[in-house]
Write a protein that holds these residues in place. Structure first.
Motif, PDB file in Angstrom:
ATOM      1  N   PHE A   1      15.839 -10.915  -9.363  1.00 24.89           N
ATOM      2  CA  PHE A   1      15.583 -11.255  -7.952  1.00 24.89           C
ATOM      3  C   PHE A   1      14.075 -11.692  -7.806  1.00 24.89           C
ATOM      4  CE2 PHE A   1      14.662 -10.948  -3.352  1.00 24.89           C
ATOM      5  CZ  PHE A   1      15.081 -12.047  -3.039  1.00 24.89           C
ATOM      6  N   ALA A   2      13.345 -10.618  -7.869  1.00 24.58           N
ATOM      7  CA  ALA A   2      12.000 -10.701  -7.835  1.00 24.58           C
ATOM      8  C   ALA A   2      11.297 -11.236  -8.876  1.00 24.58           C
ATOM      9  CB  ALA A   2      11.396  -9.101  -7.905  1.00 24.58           C
ATOM     10  N   ALA A   3      11.953 -11.614 -10.161  1.00 18.45           N
ATOM     11  CA  ALA A   3      11.264 -12.352 -11.190  1.00 18.45           C
ATOM     12  C   ALA A   3      11.004 -13.868 -10.587  1.00 18.45           C
ATOM     13  CB  ALA A   3      12.059 -12.501 -12.268  1.00 18.45           C
ATOM     14  N   GLY A   4      11.445 -14.372  -9.735  1.00 23.25           N
ATOM     15  CA  GLY A   4      11.282 -15.836  -9.369  1.00 23.25           C
ATOM     16  C   GLY A   4      10.500 -15.817  -8.120  1.00 23.25           C
ATOM     17  N   CYS A   5       9.913 -14.510  -7.528  1.00 26.86           N
ATOM     18  CA  CYS A   5       9.269 -14.736  -6.017  1.00 26.86           C
ATOM     19  C   CYS A   5       7.936 -14.391  -6.175  1.00 26.86           C
ATOM     20  CB  CYS A   5      10.052 -13.800  -5.355  1.00 26.86           C
ATOM     21  SG  CYS A   5      11.804 -13.975  -5.322  1.00 26.86           S
ATOM     22  N   ASP A   6       7.091 -14.980  -5.359  1.00 29.59           N
ATOM     23  CA  ASP A   6       5.522 -14.609  -5.396  1.00 29.59           C
ATOM     24  C   ASP A   6       5.295 -13.329  -4.343  1.00 29.59           C
ATOM     25  OD1 ASP A   6       4.115 -16.981  -6.516  1.00 29.59           O
ATOM     26  OD2 ASP A   6       5.506 -17.933  -5.414  1.00 29.59           O
ATOM     27  N   VAL A   7       6.522 -13.152  -3.630  1.00 32.46           N
ATOM     28  CA  VAL A   7       6.220 -11.932  -2.689  1.00 32.46           C
ATOM     29  C   VAL A   7       7.669 -11.490  -2.267  1.00 32.46           C
ATOM     30  CG1 VAL A   7       5.876 -13.026  -0.490  1.00 32.46           C
ATOM     31  CG2 VAL A   7       5.334 -10.687  -0.583  1.00 32.46           C
ATOM     32  N   VAL A   8       7.935 -10.156  -2.203  1.00 30.49           N
ATOM     33  CA  VAL A   8       9.372  -9.827  -1.799  1.00 30.49           C
ATOM     34  C   VAL A   8       9.336  -9.161  -0.387  1.00 30.49           C
ATOM     35  CG1 VAL A   8      11.391  -8.066  -2.223  1.00 30.49           C
ATOM     36  CG2 VAL A   8      10.262  -9.619  -4.111  1.00 30.49           C
ATOM     37  N   THR A   9      10.038  -9.367   0.504  1.00 31.53           N
ATOM     38  CA  THR A   9      10.182  -8.863   1.771  1.00 31.53           C
ATOM     39  C   THR A   9      11.839  -8.652   2.108  1.00 31.53           C
ATOM     40  OG1 THR A   9       9.281  -8.998   4.111  1.00 31.53           O
ATOM     41  CG2 THR A   9      10.154 -10.737   3.058  1.00 31.53           C
ATOM     42  N   PHE A  10      11.995  -8.147   3.294  1.00 36.23           N
ATOM     43  CA  PHE A  10      13.255  -7.576   3.769  1.00 36.23           C
ATOM     44  C   PHE A  10      13.603  -8.008   5.078  1.00 36.23           C
ATOM     45  CE2 PHE A  10      10.244  -4.646   1.471  1.00 36.23           C
ATOM     46  CZ  PHE A  10      11.042  -4.572   0.411  1.00 36.23           C
ATOM     47  N   ASP A  11      15.184  -8.168   5.289  1.00 40.48           N
ATOM     48  CA  ASP A  11      15.627  -8.241   6.509  1.00 40.48           C
ATOM     49  C   ASP A  11      16.513  -6.983   6.962  1.00 40.48           C
ATOM     50  OD1 ASP A  11      18.177  -8.186   5.540  1.00 40.48           O
ATOM     51  OD2 ASP A  11      18.881  -9.942   6.697  1.00 40.48           O
ATOM     52  N   HIS A  12      16.133  -5.872   6.079  1.00 42.81           N
ATOM     53  CA  HIS A  12      16.828  -4.532   6.620  1.00 42.81           C
ATOM     54  C   HIS A  12      15.897  -3.613   5.704  1.00 42.81           C
ATOM     55  CE1 HIS A  12      18.768  -3.965   2.702  1.00 42.81           C
ATOM     56  NE2 HIS A  12      19.477  -5.092   2.849  1.00 42.81           N
ATOM     57  N   GLU A  13      16.138  -2.249   6.155  1.00 45.34           N
ATOM     58  CA  GLU A  13      15.399  -1.204   5.439  1.00 45.34           C
ATOM     59  C   GLU A  13      15.797  -0.266   4.451  1.00 45.34           C
ATOM     60  OE1 GLU A  13      13.644  -1.747  10.003  1.00 45.34           O
ATOM     61  OE2 GLU A  13      15.547  -1.342   9.009  1.00 45.34           O
ATOM     62  N   HIS A  14      17.054  -0.918   4.041  1.00 47.66           N
ATOM     63  CA  HIS A  14      17.833   0.010   2.980  1.00 47.66           C
ATOM     64  C   HIS A  14      17.593   0.173   1.769  1.00 47.66           C
ATOM     65  CE1 HIS A  14      19.649   0.858   6.884  1.00 47.66           C
ATOM     66  NE2 HIS A  14      20.226  -0.634   7.170  1.00 47.66           N
ATOM     67  N   VAL A  15      16.787  -0.688   1.145  1.00 46.48           N
ATOM     68  CA  VAL A  15      16.666  -0.708  -0.258  1.00 46.48           C
ATOM     69  C   VAL A  15      15.955   0.625  -0.779  1.00 46.48           C
ATOM     70  CG1 VAL A  15      15.279  -1.721  -2.150  1.00 46.48           C
ATOM     71  CG2 VAL A  15      16.132  -3.190  -0.282  1.00 46.48           C
ATOM     72  N   PRO A  16      16.422   1.158  -1.806  1.00 47.16           N
ATOM     73  CA  PRO A  16      15.938   2.455  -2.333  1.00 47.16           C
ATOM     74  C   PRO A  16      14.705   2.404  -2.394  1.00 47.16           C
ATOM     75  CG  PRO A  16      18.124   1.901  -3.342  1.00 47.16           C
ATOM     76  CD  PRO A  16      17.722   0.904  -2.767  1.00 47.16           C
ATOM     77  N   THR A  17      13.761   3.520  -1.734  1.00 49.57           N
ATOM     78  CA  THR A  17      12.396   3.685  -1.910  1.00 49.57           C
ATOM     79  C   THR A  17      11.825   3.702  -3.357  1.00 49.57           C
ATOM     80  OG1 THR A  17      12.569   4.881   0.143  1.00 49.57           O
ATOM     81  CG2 THR A  17      10.292   4.576  -0.928  1.00 49.57           C
ATOM     82  N   GLU A  18      12.642   4.428  -4.299  1.00 49.18           N
ATOM     83  CA  GLU A  18      12.197   4.524  -5.688  1.00 49.18           C
ATOM     84  C   GLU A  18      12.329   3.201  -6.485  1.00 49.18           C
ATOM     85  OE1 GLU A  18      16.612   5.815  -5.401  1.00 49.18           O
ATOM     86  OE2 GLU A  18      14.641   5.949  -4.058  1.00 49.18           O
ATOM     87  N   HIS A  19      13.264   2.560  -5.969  1.00 51.14           N
ATOM     88  CA  HIS A  19      13.418   1.071  -6.612  1.00 51.14           C
ATOM     89  C   HIS A  19      12.243   0.129  -6.420  1.00 51.14           C
ATOM     90  CE1 HIS A  19      17.283   2.281  -7.833  1.00 51.14           C
ATOM     91  NE2 HIS A  19      18.030   1.385  -7.366  1.00 51.14           N
ATOM     92  N   LEU A  20      11.906   0.267  -4.896  1.00 47.12           N
ATOM     93  CA  LEU A  20      10.595  -0.665  -4.739  1.00 47.12           C
ATOM     94  C   LEU A  20       9.288  -0.047  -5.056  1.00 47.12           C
ATOM     95  CD1 LEU A  20      11.373  -0.935  -0.708  1.00 47.12           C
ATOM     96  CD2 LEU A  20      11.735  -2.517  -2.637  1.00 47.12           C
ATOM     97  N   ARG A  21       9.305   1.102  -5.272  1.00 45.45           N
ATOM     98  CA  ARG A  21       8.027   2.129  -6.037  1.00 45.45           C
ATOM     99  C   ARG A  21       8.175   1.238  -7.498  1.00 45.45           C
ATOM    100  NH1 ARG A  21       8.470   6.848  -2.732  1.00 45.45           N
ATOM    101  NH2 ARG A  21       6.843   6.625  -1.167  1.00 45.45           N
ATOM    102  N   ALA A  22       9.183   1.314  -8.225  1.00 38.67           N
ATOM    103  CA  ALA A  22       9.434   0.986  -9.569  1.00 38.67           C
ATOM    104  C   ALA A  22       8.762  -0.516  -9.731  1.00 38.67           C
ATOM    105  CB  ALA A  22      10.790   0.801 -10.222  1.00 38.67           C
ATOM    106  N   LEU A  23       9.269  -1.422  -8.612  1.00 33.82           N
ATOM    107  CA  LEU A  23       8.974  -3.085  -8.871  1.00 33.82           C
ATOM    108  C   LEU A  23       7.515  -3.106  -8.552  1.00 33.82           C
ATOM    109  CD1 LEU A  23      11.705  -4.634  -6.446  1.00 33.82           C
ATOM    110  CD2 LEU A  23      11.630  -4.518  -9.035  1.00 33.82           C
ATOM    111  N   GLN A  24       6.861  -2.380  -7.699  1.00 35.85           N
ATOM    112  CA  GLN A  24       5.408  -2.369  -7.489  1.00 35.85           C
ATOM    113  C   GLN A  24       4.768  -1.922  -8.690  1.00 35.85           C
ATOM    114  OE1 GLN A  24       3.578   0.144  -4.380  1.00 35.85           O
ATOM    115  NE2 GLN A  24       3.541  -1.649  -3.446  1.00 35.85           N
ATOM    116  N   ALA A  25       5.014  -0.720  -9.193  1.00 37.52           N
ATOM    117  CA  ALA A  25       4.526  -0.390 -10.538  1.00 37.52           C
ATOM    118  C   ALA A  25       4.643  -1.481 -11.857  1.00 37.52           C
ATOM    119  CB  ALA A  25       4.811   0.914 -11.256  1.00 37.52           C
ATOM    120  N   GLU A  26       5.634  -2.483 -11.531  1.00 37.67           N
ATOM    121  CA  GLU A  26       5.803  -3.469 -12.501  1.00 37.67           C
ATOM    122  C   GLU A  26       5.080  -4.845 -12.069  1.00 37.67           C
ATOM    123  OE1 GLU A  26      10.146  -3.915 -12.970  1.00 37.67           O
ATOM    124  OE2 GLU A  26      10.166  -1.773 -13.734  1.00 37.67           O
ATOM    125  N   GLY A  27       4.172  -4.791 -11.137  1.00 38.26           N
ATOM    126  CA  GLY A  27       3.373  -5.977 -10.686  1.00 38.26           C
ATOM    127  C   GLY A  27       4.161  -6.863  -9.698  1.00 38.26           C
TER     128      GLY A  27
END
Length: 421
Positions: A103-129
């Motif tokens: 999903f994030a591969a086609g986005c310039d920025v990722v944001t949310f309409d809820h807070e339930h995405v696992p924190t560790e997944h978001l850290r992994a995405l952030q580490a990948e740029g």
């Protein structure tokens, strides 16, 4: 070689994975606009990806259209509120890291309409740029109430008395440390709209929250006059704006009505609430919209109840009642665009949620509401009607608070079917 004028150059898209909604990274199969249209001399507008297909995504998408922002959502099903109207919809499970990556591969920025995405997944995405806004270090304070309380304590933010409790006996010990029962118990993760919250009167009632097998937070039951909300928006560059402090009325843990600005609120207390929200946004390094839900106590203080790092029900009034809505300013913030004017358009704005009742055919109720009040603004979310479910909201603004409030309440009640005239 120059590209001929108005030649469409669609961006290559990944092939749809076979299967139906809910599988990993499935694209909604329907006609689409090209992913990229290039005209000589034109700028390429960014893609904002929002995780979640609920009404917040639906309204954010609507606010992004005049800005030229391209919008993509990650939804659970094609029936989700936003999936019905957003062309670029990906179906998948937000709890799956590979789905989030695709999903994030086609986005310039990722944001949310809820807070339930696992924190560790978001850290992994952030580490990948991947640009994630708000970032996981900020968002965890809206995901985990225990983390939030510890952070707010560390920066001196006034909160109800609280601590994590281990079992029902520990709840009684917490009660005895203060003024006794009743005590408010909250599961630290996963709660919303009153879910995951209990008000207990004794140790026997305190057993229920522990059945979920997650940590439990105990809080004093605050003797409050009313609930307020301070909504602010902050950009990565540090620019921030504050909306008027609003009064929020809850029914069974669900927001029922919001009045902007909060009536009869002392200007000094309003400024304190706005300043507190702006300080929290800065201390937690939040990008985007922050809603700070507050208790106004009988002795004239304000205490922080909850945080939400996304557009929030207490800010829906701003779609019609403010110069720039919370949704537009959230998009501006996550793209680091200059923020818009948050000032109200009228002296008073009242937003009333339309909750599902026993009358499913709301569309035919529009005729009555629109004919009775041409100034009424109706927002429906495309949801099936279920008792107590948020299926839309109505907004009225004007100079006479009682008139505005009566008109908004009448429309919401008529749409729900609780009144018939």
């Amino acid at each position: 070689m120059r590209v001929p004028w108005a030649r469409v150059r669609p961006r290559a898209r990944p092939r749809s994975r076979p299967g139906t909604g809910g599988r990993r990274g499935t694209r909604l199969d329907r006609p689409r606009y090209p992913g990229s249209v290039t005209f000589p001399g034109s700028a390429k507008f960014p893609v904002v990806g929002m995780v979640g297909g609920g009404q917040l995504s639906r309204m954010a998408h609507q606010s992004g259209i005049p800005l030229g922002v391209r919008f993509r959502i990650l939804a659970d099903t094609p029936q989700d509120s936003a999936a019905q109207v957003v062309a670029d919809t990906v179906l998948g499970d937000y709890r799956d890291l590979e789905t989030l990556r695709r999903f994030a591969a086609g986005c310039d920025v990722v944001t949310f309409d809820h807070e339930h995405v696992p924190t560790e997944h978001l850290r992994a995405l952030q580490a990948e740029g991947v640009v994630v806004r708000p970032g996981p270090d900020a968002l965890v304070n809206a995901q985990d109430k225990g983390v939030m309380r510890a952070k707010l304590d560390s920066i001196g933010v006034p909160c109800p008395r609280h601590r994590l409790v281990a079992d029902p006996a520990d709840v009684t010990a917490f009660a005895d440390e203060g003024t006794g029962y009743p005590v408010v118990l909250k599961t630290v993760r996963g709660g919303y709209d009153g879910k995951g919250v209990w008000v207990v009167d004794d140790e026997a009632q305190a057993a229920a929250p522990f059945l979920a097998g997650v940590p439990v937070l105990a809080e004093e039951k605050v003797d409050f006059v009313r609930e307020l909300a301070a909504n602010v928006v902050r950009s990565p560059s540090g620019q921030a704006v504050a909306y008027p402090v609003v009064e929020s009325v809850q029914e069974n843990g669900v927001c029922a009505e919001v009045t902007a600005p909060a009536p009869d609120l002392d200007p000094a207390l309003a400024a304190e609430a706005q300043g507190l929200a702006l300080r929290i946004a800065g201390e937690l390094d939040i990008t985007g919209h922050l809603a700070v839900e507050l208790f106004q106590t009988r002795d004239g203080r304000i205490l922080v109840n909850e945080l939400a790092m996304r557009p929030h029900n207490s800010g829906h009034w701003s779609i019609d009642g403010a110069v720039t809505s919370q949704f537009e300013n959230h998009l501006r913030a996550v793209l680091d665009l200059p923020l818009g004017d948050p000032r109200p358009r009228a002296r008073w704005t009242v937003m009333v949620n339309v909750l599902g009742g026993d009358y499913p055919d709301m569309y035919h109720a529009f005729l009555h509401c629109m004919a009775r009040d041409p100034g009424l603004r109706i927002h429906m979310y495309g949801k099936d009607v279920k008792p107590g479910r948020k299926v839309g909201h109505v907004t009225v603004f004007g100079d006479d608070l009682e008139d505005v409030r009566e008109r908004a309440r009448h429309a919401a009640a008529y749409l729900r079917g609780t009144i018939t005239e």
